[in-house]
Design an enzyme around this catalytic site. Structure first.
Site, mmCIF file in Angstrom:
data_model
loop_
_atom_site.group_PDB
_atom_site.id
_atom_site.type_symbol
_atom_site.label_atom_id
_atom_site.label_comp_id
_atom_site.label_asym_id
_atom_site.label_seq_id
_atom_site.Cartn_x
_atom_site.Cartn_y
_atom_site.Cartn_z
ATOM 1 N NE ARG A 118 81.052 36.356 88.300
ATOM 2 C CZ ARG A 118 82.333 36.262 88.619
ATOM 3 N NH1 ARG A 118 82.998 37.335 88.985
ATOM 4 N NH2 ARG A 118 82.930 35.089 88.598
ATOM 5 C CE LYS A 140 60.323 38.178 78.728
ATOM 6 N NZ LYS A 140 59.204 37.513 78.017
ATOM 7 C CD GLU A 182 56.115 41.708 69.353
ATOM 8 O OE1 GLU A 182 55.198 41.584 70.194
ATOM 9 O OE2 GLU A 182 57.065 40.893 69.262
ATOM 10 C CE LYS A 224 58.408 44.492 77.012
ATOM 11 N NZ LYS A 224 59.140 43.792 75.971
ATOM 12 C CD GLU A 234 57.334 35.795 80.606
ATOM 13 O OE1 GLU A 234 57.850 36.723 79.965
ATOM 14 O OE2 GLU A 234 57.152 34.669 80.147
ATOM 15 N NE ARG A 238 58.634 40.948 80.498
ATOM 16 C CZ ARG A 238 59.793 41.565 80.502
ATOM 17 N NH1 ARG A 238 60.342 41.906 81.647
ATOM 18 N NH2 ARG A 238 60.415 41.856 79.375
ATOM 19 C CG ASN A 242 55.736 35.767 76.016
ATOM 20 O OD1 ASN A 242 56.476 36.511 75.386
ATOM 21 N ND2 ASN A 242 56.024 35.312 77.216
ATOM 22 C CG HIS A 245 55.589 35.919 71.522
ATOM 23 N ND1 HIS A 245 54.544 36.781 71.262
ATOM 24 C CD2 HIS A 245 56.718 36.686 71.462
ATOM 25 C CE1 HIS A 245 55.024 38.008 71.062
ATOM 26 N NE2 HIS A 245 56.336 37.974 71.182
ATOM 27 C CG HIS A 249 59.121 32.171 70.062
ATOM 28 N ND1 HIS A 249 59.295 32.365 71.420
ATOM 29 C CD2 HIS A 249 59.279 33.395 69.502
ATOM 30 C CE1 HIS A 249 59.547 33.644 71.656
ATOM 31 N NE2 HIS A 249 59.538 34.282 70.509
ATOM 32 C CG HIS A 262 59.902 38.306 66.525
ATOM 33 N ND1 HIS A 262 59.913 37.112 67.201
ATOM 34 C CD2 HIS A 262 59.287 39.195 67.351
ATOM 35 C CE1 HIS A 262 59.334 37.268 68.384
ATOM 36 N NE2 HIS A 262 58.947 38.526 68.500
HETATM 37 P P1 NAD Z 1 66.063 43.073 63.479
HETATM 38 O O1 NAD Z 1 66.831 43.509 64.622
HETATM 39 O O2 NAD Z 1 66.550 41.898 62.696
HETATM 40 O O3 NAD Z 1 65.880 44.309 62.500
HETATM 41 C C1 NAD Z 1 65.149 44.140 61.316
HETATM 42 C C2 NAD Z 1 65.951 44.596 60.079
HETATM 43 O O4 NAD Z 1 65.938 46.019 60.009
HETATM 44 C C3 NAD Z 1 67.399 44.200 60.096
HETATM 45 O O5 NAD Z 1 67.809 43.873 58.787
HETATM 46 C C4 NAD Z 1 68.090 45.480 60.564
HETATM 47 O O6 NAD Z 1 69.432 45.546 60.173
HETATM 48 C C5 NAD Z 1 67.264 46.511 59.878
HETATM 49 N N1 NAD Z 1 67.234 47.835 60.468
HETATM 50 C C6 NAD Z 1 67.238 48.163 61.782
HETATM 51 N N2 NAD Z 1 67.004 49.471 61.929
HETATM 52 C C7 NAD Z 1 66.868 49.993 60.693
HETATM 53 C C8 NAD Z 1 66.608 51.287 60.198
HETATM 54 N N3 NAD Z 1 66.345 52.305 61.013
HETATM 55 N N4 NAD Z 1 66.567 51.477 58.861
HETATM 56 C C9 NAD Z 1 66.767 50.415 58.016
HETATM 57 N N5 NAD Z 1 66.997 49.167 58.418
HETATM 58 C C10 NAD Z 1 67.035 48.964 59.754
HETATM 59 O O7 NAD Z 1 64.549 42.701 63.882
HETATM 60 P P2 NAD Z 1 63.499 43.397 64.855
HETATM 61 O O8 NAD Z 1 62.202 43.157 64.223
HETATM 62 O O9 NAD Z 1 63.903 44.763 65.212
HETATM 63 O O10 NAD Z 1 63.625 42.525 66.173
HETATM 64 C C11 NAD Z 1 63.322 41.158 66.166
HETATM 65 C C12 NAD Z 1 64.047 40.496 67.325
HETATM 66 O O11 NAD Z 1 63.594 41.051 68.536
HETATM 67 C C13 NAD Z 1 63.820 38.999 67.413
HETATM 68 O O12 NAD Z 1 65.036 38.352 67.609
HETATM 69 C C14 NAD Z 1 62.927 38.848 68.625
HETATM 70 O O13 NAD Z 1 63.105 37.637 69.284
HETATM 71 C C15 NAD Z 1 63.362 40.005 69.475
HETATM 72 N N6 NAD Z 1 62.362 40.457 70.445
HETATM 73 C C16 NAD Z 1 62.762 40.664 71.718
HETATM 74 C C17 NAD Z 1 61.880 41.140 72.654
HETATM 75 C C18 NAD Z 1 62.348 41.440 74.043
HETATM 76 O O14 NAD Z 1 61.508 41.718 74.909
HETATM 77 N N7 NAD Z 1 63.643 41.443 74.291
HETATM 78 C C19 NAD Z 1 60.553 41.426 72.287
HETATM 79 C C20 NAD Z 1 60.172 41.217 70.980
HETATM 80 C C21 NAD Z 1 61.083 40.738 70.048
HETATM 81 N N1 GLY Z 2 58.201 40.549 74.491
HETATM 82 C C1 GLY Z 2 57.757 39.931 75.698
HETATM 83 C C2 GLY Z 2 58.300 40.520 76.938
HETATM 84 O O1 GLY Z 2 59.089 41.420 76.932
HETATM 85 O O2 GLY Z 2 57.976 40.069 78.010
#
Ligand code: NAD
Ligand code: GLY
Length: 361
Positions: A118, A140, A182, A224, A234, A238, A242, A245, A249, A262
């Site tokens: 939890r 998130k 982003e 942010k 949100e 907030r 998006n 998005h 998405h 992404h």
């Molecule tokens: P990812 O986590 O898949 O990383 C991208 C690639 O880079 C992967 O292959 C990873 O292994 C590699 N990598 C990571 N760090 C590295 C480094 N320093 N050197 C070499 N390779 C490296 O993708 P991302 O773009 O970081 O994140 C995308 C995800 O984030 C999506 O799932 C999206 O939905 C999510 N997201 C979440 C929020 C939120 O607010 N929580 C906001 C935006 C996106």
């Molecule tokens: N990436 C959108 C949010 O964090 O609200």
């Protein structure tokens, strides 16, 4: 090093930004709550950076969970591997979970932390540009479902975000561009001065100029943090984070997770949102052209894949967390630098955007 604070009363936390922060043991250990840590990372990031972190927490009986790499593994099935490891190692509620990696690792580890017994403390150590400017901040967390992106999850804030900008040195070019989507988003939704800065400095970011990257990361995190502090869950502003998005998405789900990155999907989605905003006469043709130009210069797409028909797009867009009481809501641009959330977009305008903003099939 620069420090920002995300102000959420008792759950406020620092965001540290700087070069070489992974080498600073105390920065990490000061946020470890108990006497035990678990590090969640993936098979690409582990060989690059895990040893550095491990050295700082060697006395804290570290558990290591190395997940497969890819958006297609951001699932409940793979999430379970984190729980398997925590339970097998008898981790208790004072274990601090450390997310080391990009947004996929961060979102999954955060959701594991939110739900293991939890809720256990966690720290974000983001290593992609996208995670450093966006996903590691704001709480998130979650995983994808076959029917919709990020559909299972929780709001759960970390205890700290540690951004070592040196990790970007190893990031592939395509991933750097994905993160720039982003970055551009913040200029579009609330920071027009930053948009102008990006127009002048994008080439430096693409060339990985350390100073320019540090400036952009700090500016995005500041934006942010302000938005999340104003509307953590949100219920209002907030949702403007998006921008692009709902379209993006739909592309990610429709094309199969991982086919489009992404940021690539969000880039095309932002161009579509700009096109729709122009149809509503909120943006001028010149502003839409500026937006497309900047996105293209970041080596990102500005059209949806031709293989997704407008009808299929509409079906996919119906599975969106912004849907309220069955009504779709879209984030659009009232001006360049000001976003709005609306449920009053005329269907004809949306259909025109879907029909015109596609690559040739
Ligand atoms: P990812 O986590 O898949 O990383 C991208 C690639 O880079 C992967 O292959 C990873 O292994 C590699 N990598 C990571 N760090 C590295 C480094 N320093 N050197 C070499 N390779 C490296 O993708 P991302 O773009 O970081 O994140 C995308 C995800 O984030 C999506 O799932 C999206 O939905 C999510 N997201 C979440 C929020 C939120 O607010 N929580 C906001 C935006 C996106
Ligand atoms: N990436 C959108 C949010 O964090 O609200």
């Amino acid at each position: 090093m620069k420090t920002l604070d995300l102000d959420l009363a008792a759950r406020s936390y620092p965001i540290y930004i700087g070069a070489g922060l992974l080498g600073q043991a105390e920065l990490l250990t000061r946020h470890v709550a108990g006497t035990r840590v678990a590090i969640v990372t993936n098979e690409t990031v582990a060989p690059l950076y895990l040893a550095k972190l491990r050295a700082h927490v060697a006395s804290l009986q570290p558990v290591e969970v190395v997940l497969p790499d890819g958006e297609q593994y951001k699932s409940l099935e793979v999430l379970n591997r984190i729980f398997d490891a925590l339970l097998s190692a008898r981790c208790d509620r004072r274990t601090t979970l450390i997310a080391l990696g990009g947004g996929v690792v961060g979102d999954m580890a955060g959701f594991a932390a939110a739900s293991y017994q939890r809720g256990i403390p966690f720290i974000q150590v983001p290593t992609t540009l996208l995670s450093q400017v966006d996903s590691s901040v704001g709480g998130k967390t979650g995983v994808n479902h076959a029917l919709g992106k990020n559909m299972i999850g929780a709001f759960y804030q970390p205890h700290a975000v540690i951004i070592d900008t040196d990790t970007l040195i190893t990031l592939p070019d395509r991933e750097l561009s994905s993160g720039l989507a982003e970055v551009i988003k913040y200029g579009l939704i609330r920071d027009p001065e930053f948009f102008v800065w990006l127009e002048a400095n994008l080439d430096k970011l693409l060339a990985r100029d350390a100073e320019a990257l540090a400036f952009a990361i700090h500016r995005c995190c500041r934006n942010k943090a302000e938005v999340v502090a104003a509307d953590e869950l949100e219920s209002g502003v907030r949702a403007t984070l998006n921008l692009g998005h709902t379209f993006g998405h739909a592309i990610e789900t429709g094309m199969g997770y991982g086919a489009w990155l992404h940021g690539e999907a969000i880039a095309a989605g932002m161009a579509m949102a700009a096109d729709l905003s122009q149809r509503l006469e909120w943006l001028t043709t010149a502003e839409t052209a500026r937006i497309e130009k900047l996105i293209r210069r970041a080596r990102l797409p500005v059209r949806a894949p031709g293989s997704l028909s407008p009808a299929r797009f509409l079906e996919l867009m119906a599975v969106d967390k912004k849907v309220q009481d069955g009504r779709s809501r879209l984030v659009l641009l009232k001006h360049l630098g000001e976003a709005v959330v609306t449920d009053e977009c005329p269907r004809t305008a949306l259909e025109a955007t879907l029909a015109s903003m596609r690559e040739a099939a």
